[in-house]
Design a protein around this motif. Structure first.
Motif, PDB file in Angstrom:
ATOM      1  N   ASN A 130      48.700  59.646  -8.151  1.00 28.27           N
ATOM      2  CA  ASN A 130      47.360  60.221  -8.030  1.00 28.27           C
ATOM      3  C   ASN A 130      46.722  59.866  -6.690  1.00 28.27           C
ATOM      4  O   ASN A 130      45.737  60.448  -6.295  1.00 28.27           O
ATOM      5  N   GLN A 131      47.308  58.896  -6.031  1.00 28.00           N
ATOM      6  CA  GLN A 131      46.734  58.447  -4.764  1.00 28.00           C
ATOM      7  C   GLN A 131      47.839  58.426  -3.710  1.00 28.00           C
ATOM      8  O   GLN A 131      49.008  58.231  -4.046  1.00 28.00           O
ATOM      9  N   ASN A 132      47.463  58.630  -2.440  1.00 28.39           N
ATOM     10  CA  ASN A 132      48.461  58.525  -1.374  1.00 28.39           C
ATOM     11  C   ASN A 132      48.584  57.062  -0.983  1.00 28.39           C
ATOM     12  O   ASN A 132      47.583  56.398  -0.778  1.00 28.39           O
ATOM     13  N   PHE A 133      49.806  56.595  -0.882  1.00 24.62           N
ATOM     14  CA  PHE A 133      49.940  55.209  -0.451  1.00 24.62           C
ATOM     15  C   PHE A 133      51.090  55.031   0.536  1.00 24.62           C
ATOM     16  O   PHE A 133      51.925  55.922   0.699  1.00 24.62           O
ATOM     17  N   ALA A 134      51.053  53.895   1.222  1.00 26.95           N
ATOM     18  CA  ALA A 134      52.042  53.644   2.270  1.00 26.95           C
ATOM     19  C   ALA A 134      52.692  52.270   2.070  1.00 26.95           C
ATOM     20  O   ALA A 134      52.046  51.341   1.604  1.00 26.95           O
ATOM     21  N   ILE A 135      53.981  52.217   2.409  1.00 21.18           N
ATOM     22  CA  ILE A 135      54.688  50.927   2.449  1.00 21.18           C
ATOM     23  C   ILE A 135      55.198  50.819   3.882  1.00 21.18           C
ATOM     24  O   ILE A 135      55.796  51.783   4.399  1.00 21.18           O
ATOM     25  N   ILE A 136      54.948  49.705   4.506  1.00 27.63           N
ATOM     26  CA  ILE A 136      55.326  49.626   5.925  1.00 27.63           C
ATOM     27  C   ILE A 136      56.193  48.394   6.208  1.00 27.63           C
ATOM     28  O   ILE A 136      56.186  47.427   5.447  1.00 27.63           O
TER      29      ILE A 136
END
Lengths: 300, 428
Positions: A91-97
């Motif tokens: 439901n949400q945009n997320f990032a793994i870096i």
């Protein structure tokens, strides 16, 4: 018992092989050796499929920024989470870096939920993975697909069925390039072959012990079918049951204790156990035929 | 020998399986020996970069600055002085690994050798001087790049020292090709090359072994499989940049010198010490339009860590494999001995004694293991270059393993005989 011990050695070797593959995959930017890279110029949406896969979408000019599509539950590389978040909730945009990645590369609207905990992967350490629900071809026209069941080709045909794609023959990186690493895989494969040979030898020795029993049964008047059924039931059934138990334990190990990216080691174990069962059947048949056809026996 | 044949005939299938397992045992020893050797090479290769700082020199010659600098009559000489001072410095190692595609006419390879194949920006074939050229991946390397990265050849030879020097009107250029070219070209083949718009005749003098990688400032693990490697050319201090060749090929000289000065410095010196050292070179050469930047040291450290972790996994893997191999071989030996007990009983009836039988068992094991060693030795000798040391290592490990297996087979035979009541059995 010896058969079961060597079955355990065999499945242990297959697990070790998959484990090393997973390490290589992480060092290669989470791209398996069977992954496929391709280019698509025109696609509006991805067709649904039941197959598990992870799809990397990127612009080849900026390959460090990757838009990720996860289909069904996929094991991700080790991550140190900074926010407790369910990765499958889109439901949400997320990032793994990566720990060396540029924070400026994370677009607005994406929440950083964690860092890759992959100290030996220079590729992942500098990458930014963006995970969202929306697929947009403008995020990049180059794709890499990875599937735990190694069925990448058929997944591409299903997911991109309405689009033309061009395969790109890419080179592997990380520890895949180390000759010693490839040789280790060869060592493990040779050990598996050797273990298989020993399993056959054990079967021959074990079944040859039954020749007196077979002769007695034959002299007693048992038909070949009955002899086969009896020998089958007390040699093969325990083996099959213990093998099934080993497979169930492996499945539990893979699911709850130490999940690996690929389940191939379990399917290969089933294949090897199946081949051993087939060999045992042949050996039993040959033993019965040679024993009852020997001179000196008399059927009443 | 006759007794071995009799024992072999007793159970042909079982003995063939035993020989097969001995062969795999011997192949495994080969792979283990090669692997330990290879792992040492890989660790040695990355150790050249361990605990070192990597810097990149970047010229500031662009737009007006570039026009102004190259308007001087001695601009090329200044750049050359600067490049040669960098290369001759004793305070750091000057490392040139320059990514620059070359154009090749009548190129025989497929599309994957094109310079921009992976990024999907392949440039179309174009015509120049009535020849059709394609943009092909190429690296220009200084001699220390080969040494630092332990680059090896599968055939041919490395560049000689003279190959790196550019002489006036030079037209030939030795090339070393990546392993993917092995089916496309052969040693001695000639390639029509345009390098910075100057025409050269390239001669293939060597092929790299597969998956050779080098560290560069753009890519810490650049794979050379698809590359044409040419020497990073440099000009002697006495080279005059006022001749016909320079006037006819201004781009070649300018670009060669610029690529030569945009190299890497590898040193244990800190950024401040490097700056001081470069200040001295600035003063003596008169070239000041450059900056020093820290290159991808973290990525290189990660590769070093990855190689070391790989070595640990490898050693654990080798240890576990070896235990499994010995275990498996012992089981196979136990079965083989048990299978032959009936034959040994006949031998005892025929006047043989137990010691004689133990000798036969031991000699049989030793013979099988020594014979099967021939196959991997031939394989090693024919396939791996400079393998004499490796072969000696392999043979000594094999001999040790064979003696160990021989001794173990005798012990197993003794245990088998202890369990069998020979006197009772002989009585019938």
């Amino acid at each position: 018992m010896a058969l079961v011990c060597f079955n355990l050695i065999c499945i242990g070797l297959l697990w070790a092989s998959s484990y090393i593959d997973e390490i290589n995959m992480i060092n290669n930017g989470y791209k398996d050796k069977s992954s496929i890279t391709f280019r698509v110029d025109n696609v509006t949406k991805l067709a649904p499929t039941r197959h598990k896969y992870i799809l990397f979408q990127y612009d080849p000019e900026m390959p460090k920024i990757k838009h990720i599509v996860l289909n069904r539950e996929i094991k991700l590389p080790p991550i140190t989470k900074i926010i407790d978040y369910d990765i499958n909730d889109l439901n949400q945009n997320f990032a793994i870096i990566g720990t060396e990645a540029e924070l400026n590369d994370v677009p607005e609207g994406y929440r950083i939920i964690g860092y890759f905990n992959t100290p030996n992967s220079y590729l992942l350490n500098s990458e930014v993975w963006l995970i969202s629900r929306n697929f947009d071809i403008n995020h990049g026209r180059e794709f890499t697909i990875n599937a735990p069941n190694h069925d990448e080709k058929s997944i591409i045909n299903q997911v991109f069925k309405d689009s033309q794609y061009n395969m790109i023959n890419t080179e592997q990186r990380g520890s895949y390039l180390l000759f010693s690493n490839r040789l280790l895989s060869l060592v493990i494969q040779l050990c598996i072959v050797l273990t298989f040979i020993i399993l056959v030898m054990i079967s021959i020795v074990r079944i040859s012990r039954e020749k007196y029993m077979i002769r007695v049964m034959h002299l007693y008047g048992c038909t070949v079918g009955t002899i086969f059924r009896i020998v089958f039931s007390y040699i093969l059934i325990p083996y099959l049951m213990l093998s099934a138990l080993i497979i169930i334990m492996s499945l539990l190990f893979q699911t709850y204790i130490h999940p690996l990216w690929s389940w191939v080691w379990i399917s290969q174990s089933i294949y090897i156990f199946g081949s051993i069962t087939f060999c045992i059947l042949i050996i039993i048949t040959m033993q019965i035929v040679t024993t009852i056809s020997q001179k000196g026996g008399k059927r009443f | 020998m006759k007794i071995f044949w009799i024992l072999f005939k007793q159970n042909i299938v079982f003995n063939i399986i035993s020989i097969l397992s001995a062969l795999i045992f011997s192949l495994l020893i080969l792979v283990l020996v090669v692997n330990v050797h290879q792992s040492k090479i890989e660790i040695d290769s990355v150790s050249h970069f361990k605990d070192k700082n990597l810097y990149k020199i970047s010229d500031n010659l662009y737009n007006e600055k570039e026009t102004e600098f190259f308007s001087k009559s001695d601009s090329n000489s200044i750049l050359n002085r600067f490049a040669n001072s960098l290369a001759n410095s004793s305070e750091f190692l000057y490392y040139n690994a320059n990514w620059q595609p070359v154009e090749v006419s009548a190129f025989k390879g497929d599309i994957q050798f094109d310079a921009y194949y992976e990024t999907g920006n392949n440039r179309a074939e174009y015509e120049y001087n009535n020849k059709k050229y394609r943009n092909i991946k190429s690296m220009q390397l200084s001699s220390n790049v080969f040494e630092m990265n332990n680059v090896t050849l599968s055939s041919g030879e490395f560049f000689s020292d003279n190959d790196y020097f550019y002489d006036e009107k030079r037209e030939d250029l030795p090339v070393i090709l990546g392993s993917d070219y092995s089916e496309v070209y052969k040693l001695g083949d000639r390639l029509d090359i345009l390098y910075y718009q100057k025409s050269f005749t390239g001669t293939v003098i060597g092929f790299l072994t597969p998956n050779q990688t080098i560290m560069t400032s753009l890519d810490p693990q650049l794979v050379l499989n698809r590359y044409i490697v040419i020497p990073a050319l440099f000009f002697d201090q006495s080279f005059s940049f006022h001749n016909e060749d320079v006037s006819a090929n201004p781009i070649f000289f300018k670009a060669s010198l610029l690529s030569r000065i945009n190299g890497n410095l590898i040193s244990e010196l800190s950024p401040l010490e490097i700056r001081n050292s470069l200040d001295a070179i600035k003063r003596t050469t008169g070239f000041t339009d450059f900056s020093v930047i820290g290159a991808k040291g973290t990525a290189i450290n990660t590769i070093i860590k990855m190689t070391e972790t790989n070595k640990s996994i490898l050693y654990i893997g080798i240890f576990v494999s070896f235990v499994i191999i010995v275990l498996v071989s012992l089981v196979s030996m136990l079965f083989a001995t048990r299978k032959n007990v009936d034959t040994y009983k006949v031998m005892l009836i025929s006047g043989s004694n137990e010691n004689h039988i133990y000798k036969i068992v031991g000699s049989q094991t030793l013979l099988i293991h020594l014979i099967v060693t021939i196959v991997p030795s031939l394989f090693l000798f024919s396939l791996i270059n400079n393998s004499f040391d490796l072969l000696t290592n392999y043979l000594s490990y094999s001999l040790f393993a064979s003696l160990f297996m021989t001794l173990t087979s005798v012990i197993i035979a003794k245990i088998c005989f202890m369990k069998v009541d020979i006197i009772q059995q002989l009585k019938g």
